[in-house]
Write an enzyme that holds these catalytic residues in place. Structure first.
Site: not given
Length: 240
Positions: A70, A145, A149, A181, A218
């Site tokens: 992971e 992440d 931009k 997401d 989560t």
């Protein structure tokens, strides 16, 4: 943690020095007592160092078992849940942020897990230096992440070089499972992986798979669902 290479400044008599663009930013964070306890008591038992080089994970875990790697486990909640619910499998988690590492180690101690090991460094360095080719059954990348931009898109971890590195480390039949997401990043992931050689998209329609039961939900994801945010899961299997 991307594989994009840039040449660092040099003097006339120096050889070129290369550096990689990182997909993460090191953040300072306060440690709770539990996290500190996890680092102090759990690291000697569960921690692995990059300097240890190529590992025989059968020897590390003391058995031959299906193995999951992971990348970026955050605070470790999902990792703990997966490891606890599948004691017949082994899990290798990598995270750069110490509070998250401490939290995972503290949880592993509390639950008396034996099927978990942890690195605290760049996951791509671990893949390159510590993981044998064709040795992993799964690689997980959950909610990386997205670098929203445009000028930061080069920092996204999912790039062609990433896909190739992961393919090398997966067994034939092994699976790269990603989730995000952020829809534009999901589309970027799909574009990169669809073009990557040696993979097959496990989605029936060639896009995204329904949320797999084995991926824990989560608190962050539940909150997002209440706000109407989507989550996109992608599964690509190594076929060559």
């Amino acid at each position: 943690m991307t594989d994009e290479i840039q040449q660092a400044p040099q003097t006339a008599d120096e050889a070129p020095r290369l550096r990689t663009i990182k997909s993460f930013v090191m953040r300072a964070g306060r440690m709770t007592e539990g996290q500190q306890r996890g680092l102090e008591q759990g690291w000697p038992r569960f921690g692995l160092a990059l300097e240890g080089g190529l590992r025989d994970f059968d020897q590390v875990f003391g058995r031959h078992a299906p193995r999951t790697f992971e990348i970026g486990f955050g605070m470790g909640h999902s990792t703990l849940e997966m490891a606890a619910s599948a004691p017949e499998q082994d899990f290798i988690g990598v995270e750069v942020h110490k509070p998250g590492v401490g939290a995972l180690l503290n949880g592993a101690l509390a639950q008396k897990l034996t099927n978990l090991r942890v690195y605290s460094c760049d996951a791509l360095d671990v893949l390159r230096q510590c993981v044998a080719d064709a040795s992993l059954d799964r690689v997980l990348l959950f909610f990386p992440d997205p670098w929203h931009k445009s000028r930061h898109h080069k920092r996204r971890i999912v790039q062609p070089a990433f896909a190739e590195l992961v393919r090398q480390k997966l067994k034939v039949g092994g699976v790269l499972h990603m989730a995000t997401d952020w829809q534009p990043y999901a589309e970027h992931m799909l574009e990169v992986m669809s073009a990557a050689p040696g993979y097959c998209n496990l989605a029936a329609d060639g896009t995204y798979v329904p949320r797999p039961e084995e991926r824990p939900v989560t608190k962050f994801e539940r909150r997002g669902e209440r706000l109407g945010h989507g989550v996109w899961d992608l599964k690509f299997q190594r076929v060559d």
